[in-house]
Design a protein around this motif. Structure first.
Motif, PDB file in Angstrom:
ATOM      1  N   TYR A   1       0.858  -1.051   0.048  1.00 16.76           N
ATOM      2  CA  TYR A   1      -0.093   0.002   0.177  1.00 16.76           C
ATOM      3  C   TYR A   1       1.008   1.313   0.090  1.00 16.76           C
ATOM      4  N   ASN A   2       0.642   1.980  -0.947  1.00 14.08           N
ATOM      5  CA  ASN A   2       1.322   3.321  -0.934  1.00 14.08           C
ATOM      6  C   ASN A   2       0.450   4.617  -0.469  1.00 14.08           C
ATOM      7  N   PRO A   3       0.575   5.191   0.627  1.00 17.13           N
ATOM      8  CA  PRO A   3      -0.262   6.176   1.280  1.00 17.13           C
ATOM      9  C   PRO A   3      -0.285   7.429   0.441  1.00 17.13           C
ATOM     10  N   THR A   4       0.962   7.726  -0.605  1.00 17.38           N
ATOM     11  CA  THR A   4       1.064   8.722  -1.311  1.00 17.38           C
ATOM     12  C   THR A   4      -0.105   8.778  -2.663  1.00 17.38           C
ATOM     13  N   THR A   5      -0.429   7.522  -3.162  1.00 13.48           N
ATOM     14  CA  THR A   5      -1.156   7.303  -4.093  1.00 13.48           C
ATOM     15  C   THR A   5      -2.557   6.860  -3.783  1.00 13.48           C
ATOM     16  N   GLY A   6      -2.517   6.179  -2.535  1.00 11.69           N
ATOM     17  CA  GLY A   6      -3.684   5.508  -2.032  1.00 11.69           C
ATOM     18  C   GLY A   6      -4.213   4.207  -2.659  1.00 11.69           C
ATOM     19  N   ILE A   7      -3.194   3.776  -3.566  1.00 12.19           N
ATOM     20  CA  ILE A   7      -3.605   2.515  -4.284  1.00 12.19           C
ATOM     21  C   ILE A   7      -2.194   1.566  -3.911  1.00 12.19           C
ATOM     22  N   TRP A   8      -2.091   0.208  -3.904  1.00 12.39           N
ATOM     23  CA  TRP A   8      -1.334  -0.636  -3.695  1.00 12.39           C
ATOM     24  C   TRP A   8      -0.359  -0.910  -5.015  1.00 12.39           C
ATOM     25  N   ASN A   9       0.889  -0.588  -4.453  1.00 15.02           N
ATOM     26  CA  ASN A   9       1.928  -0.594  -5.742  1.00 15.02           C
ATOM     27  C   ASN A   9       1.854  -2.115  -6.331  1.00 15.02           C
ATOM     28  N   THR A  10       2.083  -2.256  -7.560  1.00 16.93           N
ATOM     29  CA  THR A  10       2.123  -3.285  -8.472  1.00 16.93           C
ATOM     30  C   THR A  10       0.856  -3.783  -8.984  1.00 16.93           C
ATOM     31  N   CYS A  11      -0.089  -3.056  -8.745  1.00 14.53           N
ATOM     32  CA  CYS A  11      -1.408  -3.491  -9.250  1.00 14.53           C
ATOM     33  C   CYS A  11      -2.304  -2.234  -9.996  1.00 14.53           C
ATOM     34  N   GLY A  12      -3.135  -2.332 -10.700  1.00 14.13           N
ATOM     35  CA  GLY A  12      -3.667  -1.283 -11.460  1.00 14.13           C
ATOM     36  C   GLY A  12      -4.853  -0.580 -10.840  1.00 14.13           C
ATOM     37  N   TRP A  13      -5.616   0.215 -11.254  1.00 10.48           N
ATOM     38  CA  TRP A  13      -6.358   1.074 -10.635  1.00 10.48           C
ATOM     39  C   TRP A  13      -7.916   0.201 -10.382  1.00 10.48           C
ATOM     40  N   TRP A  14      -8.177  -0.625 -11.171  1.00 11.81           N
ATOM     41  CA  TRP A  14      -9.374  -1.205 -10.918  1.00 11.81           C
ATOM     42  C   TRP A  14      -9.037  -2.398  -9.727  1.00 11.81           C
ATOM     43  N   ASN A  15      -7.724  -2.929  -9.885  1.00 17.59           N
ATOM     44  CA  ASN A  15      -7.303  -3.911  -8.761  1.00 17.59           C
ATOM     45  C   ASN A  15      -7.402  -3.362  -7.465  1.00 17.59           C
ATOM     46  N   GLY A  16      -7.141  -1.963  -7.244  1.00 18.55           N
ATOM     47  CA  GLY A  16      -7.047  -1.293  -6.186  1.00 18.55           C
ATOM     48  C   GLY A  16      -8.380  -1.227  -5.417  1.00 18.55           C
ATOM     49  N   ALA A  17      -9.404  -1.175  -6.290  1.00 20.06           N
ATOM     50  CA  ALA A  17     -10.753  -1.095  -5.633  1.00 20.06           C
ATOM     51  C   ALA A  17     -11.022  -2.412  -5.014  1.00 20.06           C
ATOM     52  N   ASN A  18     -10.303  -3.867  -5.418  1.00 19.09           N
ATOM     53  CA  ASN A  18     -10.611  -4.799  -5.012  1.00 19.09           C
ATOM     54  C   ASN A  18      -9.881  -4.987  -3.916  1.00 19.09           C
TER      55      ASN A  18
ATOM     56  N   GLY B   1     -13.606   5.856 -17.748  1.00 15.43           N
ATOM     57  CA  GLY B   1     -14.353   5.577 -19.002  1.00 15.43           C
ATOM     58  C   GLY B   1     -14.656   3.911 -19.437  1.00 15.43           C
ATOM     59  N   SER B   2     -13.940   3.336 -18.398  1.00 14.42           N
ATOM     60  CA  SER B   2     -14.098   1.889 -18.723  1.00 14.42           C
ATOM     61  C   SER B   2     -15.205   1.542 -17.457  1.00 14.42           C
ATOM     62  N   TYR B   3     -16.279   1.082 -18.011  1.00 14.98           N
ATOM     63  CA  TYR B   3     -17.544   0.874 -17.039  1.00 14.98           C
ATOM     64  C   TYR B   3     -17.256   0.055 -15.900  1.00 14.98           C
ATOM     65  N   ASP B   4     -16.566  -1.156 -16.051  1.00 16.67           N
ATOM     66  CA  ASP B   4     -16.232  -2.035 -14.914  1.00 16.67           C
ATOM     67  C   ASP B   4     -15.715  -1.359 -14.092  1.00 16.67           C
ATOM     68  N   ASP B   5     -14.512  -0.995 -14.600  1.00 13.88           N
ATOM     69  CA  ASP B   5     -13.442  -0.002 -13.410  1.00 13.88           C
ATOM     70  C   ASP B   5     -14.438   0.793 -12.543  1.00 13.88           C
ATOM     71  N   ASP B   6     -15.298   1.700 -13.109  1.00  9.93           N
ATOM     72  CA  ASP B   6     -15.964   2.663 -12.312  1.00  9.93           C
ATOM     73  C   ASP B   6     -16.851   1.954 -11.261  1.00  9.93           C
ATOM     74  N   MET B   7     -17.296   0.872 -11.838  1.00  5.87           N
ATOM     75  CA  MET B   7     -18.303   0.119 -10.797  1.00  5.87           C
ATOM     76  C   MET B   7     -17.477  -0.637  -9.708  1.00  5.87           C
ATOM     77  N   TRP B   8     -16.332  -1.153 -10.026  1.00  7.50           N
ATOM     78  CA  TRP B   8     -15.414  -1.835  -8.947  1.00  7.50           C
ATOM     79  C   TRP B   8     -15.200  -0.779  -7.829  1.00  7.50           C
ATOM     80  N   TRP B   9     -15.071   0.495  -8.288  1.00 12.73           N
ATOM     81  CA  TRP B   9     -14.761   1.609  -7.260  1.00 12.73           C
ATOM     82  C   TRP B   9     -16.292   1.848  -6.651  1.00 12.73           C
ATOM     83  N   GLY B  10     -17.121   1.821  -7.338  1.00  8.18           N
ATOM     84  CA  GLY B  10     -18.522   1.922  -6.616  1.00  8.18           C
ATOM     85  C   GLY B  10     -18.921   0.761  -5.437  1.00  8.18           C
ATOM     86  N   MET B  11     -18.367  -0.366  -5.826  1.00  4.93           N
ATOM     87  CA  MET B  11     -18.602  -1.478  -5.083  1.00  4.93           C
ATOM     88  C   MET B  11     -17.755  -1.508  -3.726  1.00  4.93           C
ATOM     89  N   ALA B  12     -16.419  -1.068  -4.115  1.00  3.48           N
ATOM     90  CA  ALA B  12     -15.799  -0.865  -3.022  1.00  3.48           C
ATOM     91  C   ALA B  12     -16.248   0.109  -1.926  1.00  3.48           C
TER      92      ALA B  12
END
Length: 387
Positions: free
Chosen positions: A38-55, A126-137
């Motif tokens: 986990y990277n506190p600066t980005t708010g995302i986990w290093n080594t994985c992508g944007w939608w993966n971060g929601a998971n 713009g990727s609708y599944d990415d968007d909703m992964w964050w909604g579910m998160a």
């Protein structure tokens, strides 16, 4: 960022069964490893992508609901990610609404949108599944904390996606992204799951009815779309002629629909274990297990062990996570066996002490493939194995 120690998990275990004690401590150990990414600066986990971060955020929330000793870690991550992660979004506010053209990272507001919808635009790429992964998160984060800002954000995500309905097939559903060239299963499953989840959480009767109506319409479209094949599994999407394209039966497509149907079952107020929604979910779950489980009841992806990309490494945990949701309302020995076998196998055969879990839950672990995506996917299974 504060992390939960194993000692706290051990303290929690007093009074629990030996099996649950083991499952809980394994999950906390896996979480501690995940948090090294986990990277506190980005708010995302290093080594994985944007939608993966929601998971990653979702599985953290699910563990927190089972083990209060991880609450400090979970709430700290939620607060930080909510505050800073949009700076990591690769394509902030990329077009959902036809009348919005500037992908400039500016919060987008229009008349009539719900609270949170403006800020939600910054979570969209713009990727609708990415968007909703964050909604579910953010629904999951709300379940842990009760923070209404998180639920408002999930509502905002749904609002923007609802404006992209119907799909290019014309009679309902969502396309996969803002280019409107493909109708994929996962975006449509997530739209159902997010709508039904909101119906079960919003405060007013009018809002509940609004989201329930959307969820019912989405399931009616999905069920008749052709995405579900004769084996009761779900293929990747539809052809240009809006028929089943026969493409890969990915595990996450078999999973998200289970959670969505359970939420829809709850939202309708049904208490019968044989409701039509649970019956449909049961057929899909059994079909998926037949297609994806090996002789030891361990779930596998068709791309294993050498050809899974950075998206596919996330999929199996999503399936197990949602299978456990179905197990919670419609218990089945087969589901429990698959959950337990997958969690036991990945712990025994697919783990390095230093970096965590790999792709193939039957092992052997390939340390070169281990990252935050494979770790959080495995954590989903470990959390599911807590009974």
């Amino acid at each position: 960022m504060h992390t939960t120690t194993l000692a706290l998990a051990l303290a929690l275990a007093s009074g629990t069964s030996a099996t649950n004690y083991t499952a809980m401590t394994r999950a906390v150990t896996a979480l501690n490893t995940l948090q090294t990414y986990y990277n506190p600066t980005t708010g995302i986990w290093n080594t994985c992508g944007w939608w993966n971060g929601a998971n990653c955020l979702t599985t953290l929330a699910n563990l927190s609901l089972k083990n209060s000793t991880v609450n400090d870690t979970a709430t700290g991550v939620f607060e930080n990610t909510f505050r800073v992660a949009t700076n990591t979004n690769p394509y902030p506010a990329r077009g959902i609404d036809a009348d919005y053209t500037a992908a400039n990272g500016t919060a987008y507001t229009i008349s009539g949108q719900p609270t949170g919808a403006a800020n939600a635009s910054l979570w969209l790429d713009g990727s609708y599944d990415d968007d909703m992964w964050w909604g579910m998160a953010w629904v999951a984060a709300y379940d842990v904390t009760g923070v209404t800002d998180y639920l408002d954000l999930a509502e905002g995500v749904f609002y923007h996606l609802s404006r992209a309905w119907p799909s290019l097939c014309g009679n309902g559903g969502l396309d996969s992204d803002y280019t409107h060239v493909y109708v994929g299963a996962i975006s449509n499953e997530l739209f159902l799951a997010l709508g039904a989840s909101l119906a079960n959480r919003v405060a007013t009767n009018s809002s509940r009815e609004y989201y329930l109506d959307w969820a019912k319409r989405q399931w009616a479209w999905f069920e008749s779309s052709g995405l579900i094949n004769a084996n009761h599994t779900i293929n990747d999407g539809l052809t240009g002629a809006c028929t089943n394209n026969g493409m890969t039966v990915w595990s996450y497509n078999q999973g998200v629909i289970l959670g969505g149907l359970v939420e829809l079952h709850r939202a309708t107020g049904s208490h019968a274990s044989n409701s039509t929604y649970l019956t449909a979910a049961g057929k899909i779950a059994q079909g998926a297990i037949a297609a994806l489980a090996d002789e030891d009841d361990v779930i596998h992806e068709s791309c294993e062990p050498d050809a899974c990309d950075s998206n596919e490494t996330q999929f199996k945990g999503i399936f197990i996570r949602n299978l456990k949701v179905l197990q919670g309302v419609a218990p089945n020995e087969t589901y429990a066996r698959v959950i337990n076998a997958s969690a036991a196998s990945l712990w025994a055969n697919d783990r390095t002490d230093a970096t965590g879990f790999g792709i193939d839950w039957s092992g052997p672990v390939d340390a070169a493939t281990v990252n935050a995506s494979t770790q959080s996917s495995a954590l989903d299974a470990l959390v599911a194995a807590i009974w």
